[in-house]
Design a protein around this motif. Structure first.
Motif, short mmCIF file in Angstrom:
data_model
loop_
_atom_site.label_atom_id
_atom_site.label_comp_id
_atom_site.label_asym_id
_atom_site.label_seq_id
_atom_site.Cartn_x
_atom_site.Cartn_y
_atom_site.Cartn_z
N VAL A 46 -25.34 32.55 -9.84
CA VAL A 46 -26.67 32.70 -9.06
C VAL A 46 -26.00 33.98 -8.67
O VAL A 46 -27.19 34.94 -8.28
N ILE A 47 -24.85 34.23 -7.96
CA ILE A 47 -24.33 35.55 -7.62
C ILE A 47 -24.83 36.79 -8.16
O ILE A 47 -25.44 37.63 -7.69
N TRP A 48 -24.26 36.51 -9.69
CA TRP A 48 -24.31 37.56 -10.46
C TRP A 48 -25.73 37.73 -10.26
O TRP A 48 -26.16 39.68 -11.00
N GLN A 49 -26.36 36.65 -11.22
CA GLN A 49 -28.00 37.25 -11.37
C GLN A 49 -28.92 38.03 -10.47
O GLN A 49 -29.75 38.63 -10.27
N ASN A 50 -28.26 37.37 -8.58
CA ASN A 50 -29.11 37.93 -7.43
C ASN A 50 -27.80 38.97 -6.67
O ASN A 50 -28.42 40.23 -5.45
N SER A 51 -26.97 40.40 -8.24
CA SER A 51 -26.19 41.09 -7.18
C SER A 51 -26.64 42.08 -7.98
O SER A 51 -27.36 42.08 -9.11
N SER A 52 -26.63 42.89 -7.17
CA SER A 52 -26.39 44.67 -8.22
C SER A 52 -26.19 45.06 -9.03
O SER A 52 -24.60 44.83 -8.89
N THR A 53 -25.89 46.09 -9.57
CA THR A 53 -25.05 46.52 -10.43
C THR A 53 -24.06 47.05 -9.87
O THR A 53 -23.20 46.95 -10.14
N GLU A 54 -23.58 47.75 -8.33
CA GLU A 54 -22.75 48.14 -7.51
C GLU A 54 -21.61 47.20 -7.72
O GLU A 54 -20.13 46.60 -7.46
N GLU A 55 -22.86 45.64 -7.32
CA GLU A 55 -21.74 45.19 -6.55
C GLU A 55 -21.01 43.90 -7.58
O GLU A 55 -20.04 43.49 -7.99
N ARG A 56 -21.61 43.84 -9.00
CA ARG A 56 -21.36 43.63 -10.17
C ARG A 56 -19.82 44.23 -10.59
O ARG A 56 -19.15 43.59 -11.42
N ASN A 57 -20.11 45.74 -10.33
CA ASN A 57 -18.99 46.31 -11.49
C ASN A 57 -17.73 45.27 -10.58
O ASN A 57 -16.43 45.33 -10.28
N HIS A 58 -17.99 46.14 -8.84
CA HIS A 58 -17.53 44.93 -7.85
C HIS A 58 -16.14 44.05 -8.44
O HIS A 58 -15.57 44.11 -7.78
N MET A 59 -17.36 42.66 -8.80
CA MET A 59 -17.28 41.97 -9.11
C MET A 59 -15.45 41.69 -10.02
O MET A 59 -14.63 41.28 -10.38
N ILE A 60 -16.45 42.86 -10.73
CA ILE A 60 -15.37 42.42 -12.63
C ILE A 60 -14.75 43.26 -12.24
O ILE A 60 -13.19 42.95 -12.73
N GLU A 61 -14.16 44.29 -11.66
CA GLU A 61 -12.73 44.83 -11.06
C GLU A 61 -12.66 44.50 -10.32
O GLU A 61 -10.92 43.83 -10.72
N THR A 62 -12.84 43.65 -9.51
CA THR A 62 -11.70 42.28 -8.26
C THR A 62 -10.82 41.44 -9.29
O THR A 62 -9.88 40.59 -9.28
N LEU A 63 -12.34 40.66 -10.37
CA LEU A 63 -12.16 40.15 -11.17
C LEU A 63 -10.53 40.33 -12.26
O LEU A 63 -10.25 39.79 -12.16
N HIS A 64 -11.06 41.76 -12.74
CA HIS A 64 -9.85 42.25 -13.63
C HIS A 64 -8.10 41.86 -13.30
O HIS A 64 -7.40 41.95 -13.23
N GLN A 65 -9.21 43.33 -12.07
CA GLN A 65 -7.17 43.23 -10.60
C GLN A 65 -6.58 42.08 -10.59
O GLN A 65 -4.96 42.19 -10.68
N SER A 66 -7.00 40.79 -9.87
CA SER A 66 -6.48 39.90 -10.43
C SER A 66 -6.03 38.81 -11.95
O SER A 66 -4.97 38.41 -11.38
N LEU A 67 -6.68 39.09 -11.92
CA LEU A 67 -5.54 38.65 -13.88
C LEU A 67 -5.19 39.15 -14.07
O LEU A 67 -3.99 38.63 -14.37
N VAL A 68 -5.20 40.87 -13.98
CA VAL A 68 -3.47 41.61 -14.20
C VAL A 68 -2.60 41.01 -14.30
O VAL A 68 -1.11 41.13 -14.46
N LYS A 69 -2.38 40.37 -12.64
CA LYS A 69 -1.88 40.17 -11.46
C LYS A 69 -1.27 38.67 -11.98
O LYS A 69 0.02 37.92 -11.51
N GLN A 70 -1.68 37.64 -12.54
CA GLN A 70 -1.43 36.67 -13.31
C GLN A 70 -0.78 36.81 -14.30
O GLN A 70 -0.83 37.33 -15.22
#
Length: 72
Positions: A46-70
Protein backbone atom coordinates in the motif's frame (compact mmCIF):
# COMPACT_ATOMS: atom_id res chain seq x y z
CA UNK A 1 -8.93 -22.92 -0.26
CA UNK A 2 -8.16 -19.49 -1.64
CA UNK A 3 -7.86 -16.73 0.97
CA UNK A 4 -7.53 -13.07 0.00
CA UNK A 5 -4.85 -11.87 2.44
CA UNK A 6 -4.71 -8.37 0.94
CA UNK A 7 -8.43 -7.87 1.27
CA UNK A 8 -8.53 -9.24 4.82
CA UNK A 9 -5.64 -7.08 6.02
CA UNK A 10 -7.02 -3.92 4.44
CA UNK A 11 -10.50 -4.66 5.77
CA UNK A 12 -9.13 -5.10 9.29
CA UNK A 13 -7.11 -1.89 9.35
CA UNK A 14 -8.90 0.56 7.07
CA UNK A 15 -10.50 2.44 9.99
CA UNK A 16 -7.35 2.72 12.12
CA UNK A 17 -5.94 6.14 12.91
CA UNK A 18 -2.21 6.89 12.39
CA UNK A 19 -1.29 6.05 15.99
CA UNK A 20 -3.06 2.68 15.78
CA UNK A 21 -1.32 1.92 12.48
CA UNK A 22 2.05 2.73 14.02
CA UNK A 23 1.32 0.49 17.01
CA UNK A 24 0.30 -2.31 14.66
CA UNK A 25 3.54 -2.09 12.71
CA UNK A 26 5.75 -1.79 15.80
CA UNK A 27 3.99 -4.66 17.58
CA UNK A 28 4.14 -6.89 14.49
CA UNK A 29 7.87 -6.31 14.11
CA UNK A 30 8.53 -6.67 17.83
CA UNK A 31 6.71 -10.01 18.01
CA UNK A 32 8.79 -11.34 15.12
CA UNK A 33 6.25 -14.03 14.25
CA UNK A 34 6.36 -15.42 10.73
CA UNK A 35 2.56 -15.36 10.48
CA UNK A 36 2.61 -11.54 10.67
CA UNK A 37 4.91 -11.12 7.66
CA UNK A 38 2.15 -11.32 5.00
CA UNK A 39 0.26 -8.48 6.72
CA UNK A 40 3.38 -6.33 6.85
CA UNK A 41 3.90 -7.12 3.17
CA UNK A 42 0.41 -5.84 2.38
CA UNK A 43 1.13 -2.64 4.30
CA UNK A 44 4.37 -2.17 2.36
CA UNK A 45 2.52 -2.74 -0.91
CA UNK A 46 0.00 0.00 0.00
CA UNK A 47 2.84 2.39 0.89
CA UNK A 48 4.71 1.56 -2.33
CA UNK A 49 1.66 2.05 -4.53
CA UNK A 50 0.99 5.45 -2.97
CA UNK A 51 4.56 6.76 -3.06
CA UNK A 52 6.29 9.00 -5.56
CA UNK A 53 9.29 7.84 -7.55
CA UNK A 54 11.54 9.83 -5.21
CA UNK A 55 10.01 8.18 -2.15
CA UNK A 56 10.35 4.74 -3.74
CA UNK A 57 14.00 5.38 -4.55
CA UNK A 58 14.59 6.45 -0.94
CA UNK A 59 12.91 3.29 0.39
CA UNK A 60 15.01 1.08 -1.88
CA UNK A 61 18.22 2.87 -0.91
CA UNK A 62 17.34 2.54 2.79
CA UNK A 63 16.53 -1.14 2.30
CA UNK A 64 19.74 -1.74 0.38
CA UNK A 65 21.91 0.03 2.95
CA UNK A 66 20.22 -1.87 5.77
CA UNK A 67 20.73 -5.24 4.07
CA UNK A 68 24.40 -4.56 3.35
CA UNK A 69 24.92 -4.16 7.11
CA UNK A 70 23.29 -7.53 7.89
CA UNK A 71 25.52 -10.52 8.52
CA UNK A 72 25.25 -13.50 6.29
Amino acid sequence: MNFNIRGAVIHNIHTMNPQELQELVVDSIRQGEEKLLPGLGVLFEVIWQNSSTEERNHMIETLHQSLVKQPG
